[in-house]
Design a protein around this motif. Structure first.
Motif, PDB file in Angstrom:
ATOM      1  N   GLU A 212      31.942  42.245  40.589  1.00 21.26           N
ATOM      2  CA  GLU A 212      32.450  42.833  39.346  1.00 21.26           C
ATOM      3  C   GLU A 212      33.552  43.856  39.623  1.00 21.26           C
ATOM      4  O   GLU A 212      34.551  43.903  38.907  1.00 21.26           O
ATOM      5  CB  GLU A 212      31.323  43.496  38.547  1.00 21.26           C
ATOM      6  CG  GLU A 212      30.316  42.523  37.976  1.00 21.26           C
ATOM      7  CD  GLU A 212      30.892  41.550  36.959  1.00 21.26           C
ATOM      8  OE1 GLU A 212      31.869  41.893  36.250  1.00 21.26           O
ATOM      9  OE2 GLU A 212      30.374  40.428  36.876  1.00 21.26           O
TER      10      GLU A 212
ATOM     11  N   ASN B 266      36.788  42.025  40.549  1.00 25.06           N
ATOM     12  CA  ASN B 266      37.338  41.152  39.521  1.00 25.06           C
ATOM     13  C   ASN B 266      38.130  41.987  38.508  1.00 25.06           C
ATOM     14  O   ASN B 266      37.549  42.746  37.747  1.00 25.06           O
ATOM     15  CB  ASN B 266      36.203  40.409  38.816  1.00 25.06           C
ATOM     16  CG  ASN B 266      36.694  39.487  37.728  1.00 25.06           C
ATOM     17  OD1 ASN B 266      37.885  39.397  37.453  1.00 25.06           O
ATOM     18  ND2 ASN B 266      35.759  38.800  37.092  1.00 25.06           N
TER      19      ASN B 266
ATOM     20  N   SER C 292      36.947  41.873  34.853  1.00 24.41           N
ATOM     21  CA  SER C 292      35.597  42.337  34.542  1.00 24.41           C
ATOM     22  C   SER C 292      35.638  43.486  33.543  1.00 24.41           C
ATOM     23  O   SER C 292      36.521  44.335  33.583  1.00 24.41           O
ATOM     24  CB  SER C 292      34.900  42.798  35.820  1.00 24.41           C
ATOM     25  OG  SER C 292      33.666  43.404  35.501  1.00 24.41           O
TER      26      SER C 292
END
Length: 102
Positions: free
Chosen positions: A25, A28, A31
């Motif tokens: 997360e 990313n 995210s």
């Protein structure tokens, strides 16, 4: 924050738990992660590594130390974990009240 709020957050899908999942997360850019919460007794190595990843990929993201141990969090979530990514801003705001910022 009450520890039972963690159970509610799990039921609504508002958290991601565990080192590898939280790392994904953080890395990313798409995210919607709102913050990272760590257990009070998380190992120094894990704490250092996840905070390094946060600093490298999302330096503006808040991190807090929860007042609960791995065991206490595990009893609520059904999984012993010390690293939690909160994915909902409403829950994050209620979760950080009274927690020690890192």
């Amino acid at each position: 924050m009450n520890i039972t709020t963690l159970g509610l957050m799990k039921k609504t899908g508002s958290i991601v738990t565990g080192f590898d999942a939280v790392e994904r997360e953080l890395k990313n850019p798409a995210s919607k992660i709102c913050g990272v919460a760590l257990a009070s007794d998380l190992s120094p190595k894990s704490r250092k590594e996840i905070l390094f990843i946060r600093e490298k990929h999302r330096p503006q993201l808040a991190a807090v130390t929860l007042p609960w141990t791995l065991e206490q969090i595990g009893s609520v979530l059904g999984k012993k974990t010390g690293i939690i990514a909160v994915m909902d801003m409403g829950f994050w705001k209620s979760a950080v009240g009274g927690c020690e910022p890192i």
